[in-house]
Write a protein that holds these residues in place. Sequence first.
Motif, mmCIF file in Angstrom:
data_model
loop_
_atom_site.group_PDB
_atom_site.id
_atom_site.type_symbol
_atom_site.label_atom_id
_atom_site.label_comp_id
_atom_site.label_asym_id
_atom_site.label_seq_id
_atom_site.Cartn_x
_atom_site.Cartn_y
_atom_site.Cartn_z
ATOM 1 N N ALA A 19 -28.761 39.192 29.032
ATOM 2 C CA ALA A 19 -29.439 37.909 29.205
ATOM 3 C C ALA A 19 -29.751 37.652 30.674
ATOM 4 O O ALA A 19 -30.823 37.151 31.023
ATOM 5 N N LYS B 208 -25.631 32.125 23.225
ATOM 6 C CA LYS B 208 -26.660 33.027 22.720
ATOM 7 C C LYS B 208 -26.621 33.077 21.195
ATOM 8 O O LYS B 208 -25.587 32.865 20.569
ATOM 9 N N HIS C 82 -30.500 37.054 20.395
ATOM 10 C CA HIS C 82 -30.209 37.782 21.620
ATOM 11 C C HIS C 82 -29.554 39.127 21.314
ATOM 12 O O HIS C 82 -29.654 40.069 22.107
#
Length: 259
Positions: free
Chosen positions: A250, A130, A181
């Motif tokens: 996520a 990420k 993220h």
Amino acid sequence: MDRTNRGPTRQKLTSGDIQGLAKDVLNVARGNLNPEKSTRIETASDWLERYCLSNKFDASTAVTTLTSRGLQVDAIVDYCIPRIARSYGQEWTNDSLSFATVSVGCAHLQLILKHIIHQRGFNVLDGNGKCILLTAPKPEQHTLGALVLADQLRRLDFSVKMCLCTSAEEVAKSVFENKFHAILFSASSMEAVDSSAQCVNLIRQHYVYQPIVFLGGSILLSHSREDMPNMFDHVTNKLDVIVNSIESAAVAVSKDNIA
């Protein structure tokens, strides 16, 4: 894992792999070496603490000396540098060292860290994991902890962009130009916390994609989490909490997209 001469492709790490690696980073040689109590770590830290105040200081020499004594560079980053920084801070509080001396010592610790990072060969946004923005907006000037965290996250295959000592507007602009993220704010004072909160407000108001937002730093050593503004998703200094929260967020987004 040696990443100094990495090939063009790497195996993509799964969420479980990353969470496992997070525990490894937090427990470097623990059980075999037990770094916080190890004679090797204590001896190395004592030597490095003195050497960083020497007028003969050289970052490359410091790292070479420690590794030649059997210390891994990960242990230098994860244990020695934070330990020495805390010691300098305590000595300044006790009037054992002047502010100028402590500043020199911490600057040298940062040079050692940058030397190690350069040796690793990490790129700013490199990795299969990420993408994270790690920032310490103005007026924050204490960035050593943020640099240590960035190295730990990159070892876990996260892509980390740093935005240090910049305005709230500049941080927000970086978020607008990149799809992160997560955003990690580092603060050592309530003034820096307020500046971080301003950044979050800008992002919340003007950015459609909402990354998960963390607040950490030495401020949490002197203030409770209840003292912090409530716009942060997580207030923590724990690496495993950061990693698990990002991975969980996520997964939730992925399920929403499938639905």
